[in-house]
Design a protein around this motif. Structure first.
Motif, PDB file in Angstrom:
ATOM      1  N   ASN A 237      -2.799 -12.937   0.500  1.00  0.00           N
ATOM      2  CA  ASN A 237      -3.591 -13.197   1.703  1.00  0.00           C
ATOM      3  C   ASN A 237      -2.729 -13.673   2.868  1.00  0.00           C
ATOM      4  O   ASN A 237      -3.062 -13.431   4.040  1.00  0.00           O
ATOM      5  CB  ASN A 237      -4.680 -14.229   1.402  1.00  0.00           C
ATOM      6  CG  ASN A 237      -5.845 -13.635   0.633  1.00  0.00           C
ATOM      7  OD1 ASN A 237      -6.101 -12.442   0.686  1.00  0.00           O
ATOM      8  ND2 ASN A 237      -6.549 -14.481  -0.109  1.00  0.00           N
TER       9      ASN A 237
ATOM     10  N   ARG B  32       0.102 -12.506   3.411  1.00  0.00           N
ATOM     11  CA  ARG B  32       0.947 -11.334   3.699  1.00  0.00           C
ATOM     12  C   ARG B  32       2.431 -11.648   3.503  1.00  0.00           C
ATOM     13  O   ARG B  32       3.289 -11.063   4.166  1.00  0.00           O
ATOM     14  CB  ARG B  32       0.672 -10.796   5.100  1.00  0.00           C
ATOM     15  CG  ARG B  32      -0.735 -10.251   5.263  1.00  0.00           C
ATOM     16  CD  ARG B  32      -1.013  -9.734   6.656  1.00  0.00           C
ATOM     17  NE  ARG B  32      -2.367  -9.181   6.719  1.00  0.00           N
ATOM     18  CZ  ARG B  32      -2.680  -7.920   6.481  1.00  0.00           C
ATOM     19  NH1 ARG B  32      -1.726  -7.052   6.162  1.00  0.00           N
ATOM     20  NH2 ARG B  32      -3.925  -7.506   6.553  1.00  0.00           N
TER      21      ARG B  32
ATOM     22  N   TYR C 118      -0.602  -2.194   1.725  1.00  0.00           N
ATOM     23  CA  TYR C 118      -1.515  -3.308   1.977  1.00  0.00           C
ATOM     24  C   TYR C 118      -1.086  -4.095   3.218  1.00  0.00           C
ATOM     25  O   TYR C 118      -1.932  -4.572   3.988  1.00  0.00           O
ATOM     26  CB  TYR C 118      -1.569  -4.238   0.759  1.00  0.00           C
ATOM     27  CG  TYR C 118      -2.717  -3.922  -0.180  1.00  0.00           C
ATOM     28  CD1 TYR C 118      -4.015  -4.333   0.115  1.00  0.00           C
ATOM     29  CD2 TYR C 118      -2.500  -3.212  -1.360  1.00  0.00           C
ATOM     30  CE1 TYR C 118      -5.071  -4.048  -0.737  1.00  0.00           C
ATOM     31  CE2 TYR C 118      -3.549  -2.926  -2.220  1.00  0.00           C
ATOM     32  CZ  TYR C 118      -4.833  -3.342  -1.902  1.00  0.00           C
ATOM     33  OH  TYR C 118      -5.885  -3.046  -2.744  1.00  0.00           O
ATOM     34  N   ASP C 119       0.201  -4.231   3.409  1.00  0.00           N
ATOM     35  CA  ASP C 119       0.695  -4.984   4.564  1.00  0.00           C
ATOM     36  C   ASP C 119       0.278  -4.313   5.874  1.00  0.00           C
ATOM     37  O   ASP C 119       0.009  -4.989   6.882  1.00  0.00           O
ATOM     38  CB  ASP C 119       2.214  -5.096   4.499  1.00  0.00           C
ATOM     39  CG  ASP C 119       2.765  -6.159   5.443  1.00  0.00           C
ATOM     40  OD1 ASP C 119       1.972  -6.996   5.919  1.00  0.00           O
ATOM     41  OD2 ASP C 119       3.983  -6.151   5.687  1.00  0.00           O
ATOM     42  N   ARG C 120       0.195  -2.988   5.877  1.00  0.00           N
ATOM     43  CA  ARG C 120      -0.174  -2.253   7.095  1.00  0.00           C
ATOM     44  C   ARG C 120      -1.685  -2.211   7.315  1.00  0.00           C
ATOM     45  O   ARG C 120      -2.139  -1.883   8.411  1.00  0.00           O
ATOM     46  CB  ARG C 120       0.383  -0.826   7.037  1.00  0.00           C
ATOM     47  CG  ARG C 120       1.905  -0.759   7.196  1.00  0.00           C
ATOM     48  CD  ARG C 120       2.394   0.674   7.284  1.00  0.00           C
ATOM     49  NE  ARG C 120       2.276   1.363   6.009  1.00  0.00           N
ATOM     50  CZ  ARG C 120       3.221   1.334   5.053  1.00  0.00           C
ATOM     51  NH1 ARG C 120       4.328   0.623   5.237  1.00  0.00           N
ATOM     52  NH2 ARG C 120       3.060   1.993   3.931  1.00  0.00           N
ATOM     53  N   ALA C 121      -2.468  -2.497   6.281  1.00  0.00           N
ATOM     54  CA  ALA C 121      -3.928  -2.438   6.394  1.00  0.00           C
ATOM     55  C   ALA C 121      -4.487  -3.792   6.824  1.00  0.00           C
ATOM     56  O   ALA C 121      -3.870  -4.839   6.603  1.00  0.00           O
ATOM     57  CB  ALA C 121      -4.544  -2.013   5.067  1.00  0.00           C
ATOM     58  N   VAL C 122      -5.655  -3.771   7.444  1.00  0.00           N
ATOM     59  CA  VAL C 122      -6.282  -5.017   7.910  1.00  0.00           C
ATOM     60  C   VAL C 122      -7.697  -5.188   7.353  1.00  0.00           C
ATOM     61  O   VAL C 122      -8.389  -6.132   7.720  1.00  0.00           O
ATOM     62  CB  VAL C 122      -6.340  -5.048   9.458  1.00  0.00           C
ATOM     63  CG1 VAL C 122      -4.934  -5.052  10.032  1.00  0.00           C
ATOM     64  CG2 VAL C 122      -7.149  -3.871  10.011  1.00  0.00           C
ATOM     65  N   ASP C 123      -8.120  -4.303   6.472  1.00  0.00           N
ATOM     66  CA  ASP C 123      -9.513  -4.289   6.020  1.00  0.00           C
ATOM     67  C   ASP C 123      -9.689  -4.927   4.654  1.00  0.00           C
ATOM     68  O   ASP C 123     -10.539  -4.519   3.872  1.00  0.00           O
ATOM     69  CB  ASP C 123     -10.036  -2.849   5.992  1.00  0.00           C
ATOM     70  CG  ASP C 123      -9.238  -1.947   5.056  1.00  0.00           C
ATOM     71  OD1 ASP C 123      -8.140  -2.347   4.632  1.00  0.00           O
ATOM     72  OD2 ASP C 123      -9.723  -0.831   4.748  1.00  0.00           O
ATOM     73  N   TRP C 124      -8.906  -5.951   4.346  1.00  0.00           N
ATOM     74  CA  TRP C 124      -9.025  -6.565   3.033  1.00  0.00           C
ATOM     75  C   TRP C 124      -8.737  -8.061   3.097  1.00  0.00           C
ATOM     76  O   TRP C 124      -8.016  -8.544   3.968  1.00  0.00           O
ATOM     77  CB  TRP C 124      -8.051  -5.912   2.046  1.00  0.00           C
ATOM     78  CG  TRP C 124      -6.607  -6.014   2.477  1.00  0.00           C
ATOM     79  CD1 TRP C 124      -5.894  -5.089   3.181  1.00  0.00           C
ATOM     80  CD2 TRP C 124      -5.716  -7.129   2.283  1.00  0.00           C
ATOM     81  NE1 TRP C 124      -4.615  -5.535   3.417  1.00  0.00           N
ATOM     82  CE2 TRP C 124      -4.474  -6.782   2.880  1.00  0.00           C
ATOM     83  CE3 TRP C 124      -5.835  -8.370   1.663  1.00  0.00           C
ATOM     84  CZ2 TRP C 124      -3.371  -7.643   2.870  1.00  0.00           C
ATOM     85  CZ3 TRP C 124      -4.744  -9.233   1.647  1.00  0.00           C
ATOM     86  CH2 TRP C 124      -3.531  -8.863   2.244  1.00  0.00           C
ATOM     87  N   VAL C 125      -9.316  -8.763   2.163  1.00  0.00           N
ATOM     88  CA  VAL C 125      -8.971 -10.153   1.863  1.00  0.00           C
ATOM     89  C   VAL C 125      -9.289 -10.346   0.382  1.00  0.00           C
ATOM     90  O   VAL C 125     -10.250  -9.761  -0.135  1.00  0.00           O
ATOM     91  CB  VAL C 125      -9.751 -11.150   2.747  1.00  0.00           C
ATOM     92  CG1 VAL C 125     -11.251 -11.084   2.463  1.00  0.00           C
ATOM     93  CG2 VAL C 125      -9.228 -12.561   2.545  1.00  0.00           C
TER      94      VAL C 125
ATOM     95  N   ASP D  45     -14.007  -6.872   2.263  1.00  0.00           N
ATOM     96  CA  ASP D  45     -13.785  -6.461   3.645  1.00  0.00           C
ATOM     97  C   ASP D  45     -14.057  -7.679   4.532  1.00  0.00           C
ATOM     98  O   ASP D  45     -15.194  -8.155   4.590  1.00  0.00           O
ATOM     99  CB  ASP D  45     -14.722  -5.314   4.017  1.00  0.00           C
ATOM    100  CG  ASP D  45     -14.492  -4.793   5.434  1.00  0.00           C
ATOM    101  OD1 ASP D  45     -13.718  -5.426   6.178  1.00  0.00           O
ATOM    102  OD2 ASP D  45     -15.075  -3.755   5.789  1.00  0.00           O
TER     103      ASP D  45
END
Length: 298
Positions: free
Chosen positions: A193, A195, A231-238, A254
């Motif tokens: 989380n 990153r 995952y590092d490039r995506a922003v749609d997760w936690v 999301d």
């Protein structure tokens, strides 16, 4: 069900498998009582179907043919599990048994996986194939190999058992997580989380194995580093900690979603303090159907 006769080669089979995967999983998960085991059985079904190909073959009722393979793979899985459990002590068995949640006979398709597991295998199979997947009685006979009379009897008795189970109170054992396991998982989730993927990479073994279910497989820290980069490039997760069908899991949410329902989950295997295996179900949303998903603090 497709009633045609079709000539199958590898591309045609791959296309058919991709389209049928959610329905096959729905059957296998409800028969095995676990969305995780259900995915394992679906993958075994794919392997057996591919092994059955000898160049181009002509298959009558190709979708039904695949469901027969899935049905037989499920029976093999249940027999293996029964043999494993028969070697356990009576005390151990009490930790496996999981009382049913509520079942609504008017909405059998929504019945919990735990409830289905209380039905005998033949009754369970008939109810799932007819009432959940919508097969006809004759199609169900073709998949299971049972006679029409036996299928009708199994369906009638299975429905009656579900009506009886619906009247029982919900009594579900709360899953628990070992303190050491929780510490390891929390560290992984917290670093993810934040990153801090360099620190995450430091937690995985050199020969780590990764399966992004329904997408790809990777092996070794160098290859798996690309997965963390995605995952590092995506922003749609936690991420958060929880359980899927009683198994410790990392839940994928999301952050912009209006509810807390996970969009996927991950399963990790550890060897001491190193991650040796990752299964990421983020791209297999069909595996959420019917799963018992709970946050760790619920």
């Amino acid at each position: 069900m497709n009633a045609s006769t079709q000539k199958l080669d590898r591309p045609a089979l791959d296309a058919m498998l991709a389209g049928l995967r959610p329905r096959l999983h729905r059957y296998c998960a409800r028969m095995s009582g676990s969305v995780i085991d259900g995915e394992d059985i679906v993958q075994e079904t794919f392997v057996k179907a591919l092994n059955a190909l000898d160049g181009n073959i002509t298959v009558e009722q190709p979708e039904r043919w695949l469901f027969r393979i899935a049905h037989n793979a499920t029976q093999d899985h249940l027999r293996r599990r029964s043999r494993e459990r028969s070697r356990m002590s009576e005390a151990d068995m009490t930790t496996i048994e999981d009382p049913s949640g509520r079942a609504d006979a008017r909405h059998i398709a929504q019945t919990s996986l735990r409830t289905f597991m209380q039905l005998p295998v033949a009754h369970r199979s008939a109810v799932i194939l007819v009432d959940v997947l919508g097969l006809s009685l004759h199609e169900t006979c073709d998949v299971t190999g049972a006679t029409l009379a036996a299928t009708k009897a199994a369906l009638h008795r299975g429905r009656a058992q579900l009506r009886s189970l619906a009247a029982e109170p919900e009594e579900i054992a709360r899953p628990a997580l070992d303190a050491d396991d929780e510490k390891r998982l929390r560290r992984y989730v917290d670093l993810f989380n934040a990153r801090d993927f360099d620190a995450v990479r430091a937690l995985v073994a050199e020969d780590v194995q990764l399966e992004v279910v329904n997408r790809t497989r990777m092996r070794g820290k160098a290859e798996v580093s690309n997965y963390f980069g995605n995952y590092d490039r995506a922003v749609d997760w936690v991420l958060s900690l929880g359980f899927v069908d009683g198994n410790p899991a990392i839940l994928v949410h999301d952050p912009a979603g209006s509810d807390l329902k996970p969009r996927g989950f991950m399963l990790l295997q550890w060897l001491e303090d190193e991650v040796v295996s990752i299964r990421d179900f983020r791209y297999a949303p069909y595996c959420l159907d019917g799963a018992d998903i709970r946050g760790l603090d619920e």
